[in-house]
Write a protein that holds these residues in place. Structure first.
Motif, PDB file in Angstrom:
ATOM      1  N   THR A 252       0.819  -1.221   0.000  1.00 25.29           N
ATOM      2  CA  THR A 252       0.000   0.000   0.000  1.00 25.29           C
ATOM      3  C   THR A 252       0.844   1.257   0.000  1.00 25.29           C
ATOM      4  OG1 THR A 252      -0.086   0.148   2.412  1.00 25.29           O
ATOM      5  CG2 THR A 252      -1.801  -1.163   1.317  1.00 25.29           C
ATOM      6  N   TYR A 257      -6.390   6.042   3.318  1.00 21.82           N
ATOM      7  CA  TYR A 257      -7.537   5.286   2.828  1.00 21.82           C
ATOM      8  C   TYR A 257      -8.111   5.923   1.561  1.00 21.82           C
ATOM      9  CZ  TYR A 257     -12.243   3.146   2.989  1.00 21.82           C
ATOM     10  OH  TYR A 257     -13.401   2.485   2.707  1.00 21.82           O
ATOM     11  N   LEU A 260      -5.739   5.672  -1.514  1.00 18.43           N
ATOM     12  CA  LEU A 260      -5.674   4.335  -2.078  1.00 18.43           C
ATOM     13  C   LEU A 260      -6.910   3.999  -2.910  1.00 18.43           C
ATOM     14  CD1 LEU A 260      -4.119   1.834   0.501  1.00 18.43           C
ATOM     15  CD2 LEU A 260      -3.404   2.278  -1.840  1.00 18.43           C
ATOM     16  N   SER A 264      -5.955   2.863  -6.516  1.00 11.68           N
ATOM     17  CA  SER A 264      -5.847   1.411  -6.664  1.00 11.68           C
ATOM     18  C   SER A 264      -7.219   0.783  -6.880  1.00 11.68           C
ATOM     19  CB  SER A 264      -5.178   0.797  -5.420  1.00 11.68           C
ATOM     20  OG  SER A 264      -5.234  -0.608  -5.460  1.00 11.68           O
ATOM     21  N   GLU A 266      -7.671  -2.349  -7.256  1.00 10.38           N
ATOM     22  CA  GLU A 266      -7.671  -3.568  -6.445  1.00 10.38           C
ATOM     23  C   GLU A 266      -8.126  -3.260  -5.019  1.00 10.38           C
ATOM     24  OE1 GLU A 266      -4.591  -7.077  -4.915  1.00 10.38           O
ATOM     25  OE2 GLU A 266      -3.896  -5.455  -6.214  1.00 10.38           O
ATOM     26  N   PHE A 267      -7.584  -2.181  -4.442  1.00  8.60           N
ATOM     27  CA  PHE A 267      -7.981  -1.801  -3.094  1.00  8.60           C
ATOM     28  C   PHE A 267      -9.449  -1.389  -3.055  1.00  8.60           C
ATOM     29  CE2 PHE A 267      -8.348   1.298   0.418  1.00  8.60           C
ATOM     30  CZ  PHE A 267      -7.896   0.515   1.468  1.00  8.60           C
ATOM     31  N   LYS A 268      -9.888  -0.668  -4.072  1.00 10.49           N
ATOM     32  CA  LYS A 268     -11.288  -0.242  -4.144  1.00 10.49           C
ATOM     33  C   LYS A 268     -12.212  -1.452  -4.177  1.00 10.49           C
ATOM     34  CE  LYS A 268     -14.353   2.870  -6.700  1.00 10.49           C
ATOM     35  NZ  LYS A 268     -14.451   3.829  -7.849  1.00 10.49           N
ATOM     36  N   THR A 281     -14.764  -0.586   6.624  1.00 16.83           N
ATOM     37  CA  THR A 281     -13.452  -0.735   5.989  1.00 16.83           C
ATOM     38  C   THR A 281     -12.536   0.455   6.276  1.00 16.83           C
ATOM     39  OG1 THR A 281     -14.351   0.222   3.947  1.00 16.83           O
ATOM     40  CG2 THR A 281     -14.356  -2.178   4.138  1.00 16.83           C
ATOM     41  N   TYR A 285      -8.915  -0.248   8.020  1.00 22.98           N
ATOM     42  CA  TYR A 285      -7.669   0.083   7.333  1.00 22.98           C
ATOM     43  C   TYR A 285      -6.912   1.184   8.062  1.00 22.98           C
ATOM     44  CZ  TYR A 285      -4.284   1.846   4.036  1.00 22.98           C
ATOM     45  OH  TYR A 285      -3.121   2.272   3.470  1.00 22.98           O
TER      46      TYR A 285
END
Length: 419
Positions: A252, A257, A260, A264, A266-268, A281, A285
């Protein structure tokens, strides 16, 4: 920046940096020795295993550099301005201040030994023949395994690997019998050292400010500050994450938060899955991020403390006995990986290195009772006005340097800032 803090109001408890995770580690600052700066050439060589690499060779007579040659908060100004992706930026820095050498394999000792190879009564300098020679001693091998583990980010290999040190030894092998060359160091080692110092000092500073200002600065503020290249030039915060850090932070870059989610996909996607399952979340995080930042800061300051031990070597090329009792965990390799087979003349013992001076300056400021402040103009965290001379009383000022005060006044007169 200050206005935004008040608009947002107090930060949520899960965003606060956890004081319980903090490990106060004092940097053992001693009298900072002068160091030598040489004229140098940038050359290209080929290692014994066929790799082409850039390196620097020192020539001529040295200039003796003093601690006073570093302006106030050098680690947060001139050091952070070095762009290691640009050769001219590296060269310009080294021409002015000398070479920063690694503590990872006793880089200062090895460079000093090589510089002394033609001096009277000195035994022959023999370059290390492989990367594994760097960790040849029993203590180094035991301590070094976690440091070079695969748990760290792939992008941080230049900070963690042994290759930069080995390439310096290869450069010395090439010029071993060349009397026109005083010293030699690989560009990779210079880059590695600059990056480690840039990241560690910026990270520790930001976390220290957050821990002192828990009502206005939390994990997200610290992370966003560190992602601003004007505050920390290089990526690489995850270098200082321990291998057992929560998997939520893997790859990361310790970003906030909101950042990202924007950057990203993928993170979303992970966030969406978590929210669909009923998890908070953001809280999960950000709480993990807060812990990770403080843990990384602890690791970074341990790295600096162990580096200081590594830079203090005696006339035999070994570090002082005090290093034997150090228990810095995975970072002990930075102080224990040393070779005692080659002696160096005591005449060179009076000189230190640039890296030691930078860490010592940071340590002295870190322990200063003055509070950390944020410049009202550029947003930089600082303690000392940059134009102050070393030893002067710290001024209570809203700005980190004169140009920031002038810039702020100009913006105010143009109506761009209202108070």
């Amino acid at each position: 920046m200050v206005g935004l803090v008040f608009v947002l109001g107090p930060i949520e408890n899960y965003e606060r940096l956890p004081l319980s995770c903090r490990q106060p580690i004092k940097l053992d600052i001693k009298a900072v020795k002068p160091w030598l700066r040489y004229s140098f050439d940038r050359l290209w060589g080929t290692s014994a295993d066929g790799e082409r690499f850039a390196y620097y060779v020192e020539r001529g007579e040295p200039t003796v550099m003093q601690f006073e040659h570093l302006e106030n908060e050098f680690f947060a100004s001139s050091l952070q301005k070095v762009n290691v992706d640009r050769t001219e930026s590296i060269v310009r820095f080294c021409e002015r201040y000398g070479f920063p050498v690694s503590s990872g394999y006793n880089g200062a000792q090895r460079l000093s030994l090589f510089r002394s190879r033609f001096k009277l009564f000195n035994t022959d300098f023999q370059p290390l023949k492989s990367e594994w020679d760097i960790l040849a001693s029993e203590s180094a091998s035991a301590a070094g395994i976690p440091l070079f583990s695969s748990a760290y980010s792939e992008d941080d290999k230049t900070l963690l690997g042994r290759r930069p040190y080995f390439l310096s030894e290869e450069a010395r092998r090439i010029h071993l019998n060349d009397r026109s060359v005083v010293g030699a160091i690989s560009e990779a080692e210079v880059i590695q050292t600059i990056r480690a110092l840039q990241v560690s000092t910026a990270l520790i500073t930001a976390v220290a400010y957050g821990l002192e200002n828990t009502d206005t600065w939390g994990a997200n503020e610290v992370a966003d500050y560190l992602c601003d290249r004007s505050h920390m030039a290089q990526n690489g915060i995850s270098f200082f994450l321990l291998s057992n850090t929560d998997t939520l932070l893997k790859n990361t870059r310790l970003k906030s938060y909101d950042t990202l989610i924007l950057e990203s996909s993928e993170f979303k996607s992970i966030v969406q899955q978590g929210e669909n399952a009923g998890f908070n979340t953001r809280e999960s995080y950000t709480s993990t991020l807060a812990d990770g930042l403080v843990i990384a800061s602890n690791t970074a300051i341990s790295f600096l403390a162990n580096s200081l031990l590594s830079y203090r070597f005696d006339g035999t090329g070994g570090t002082p006995d005090e290093a034997e009792d150090d228990n810095g965990g995975p970072l002990a390799a930075w102080s224990h990986a040393r070779k005692k087979t080659h002696r160096r003349p005591a005449s060179t013992h009076s000189y230190g290195c640039l890296s030691e001076a930078i860490i010592s300056q940071f340590g002295l400021l870190y322990d200063d009772p003055a509070e950390w402040r944020i410049c009202d103009n550029c947003g930089r965290i600082f303690k000392k006005y940059r134009e102050e001379k070393p030893g002067k009383v710290i001024q209570k000022t809203r700005f980190c340097k004169r140009s920031c005060a002038n810039s702020y006044s100009k913006k105010k007169s143009q109506g761009l800032i209202t108070e």
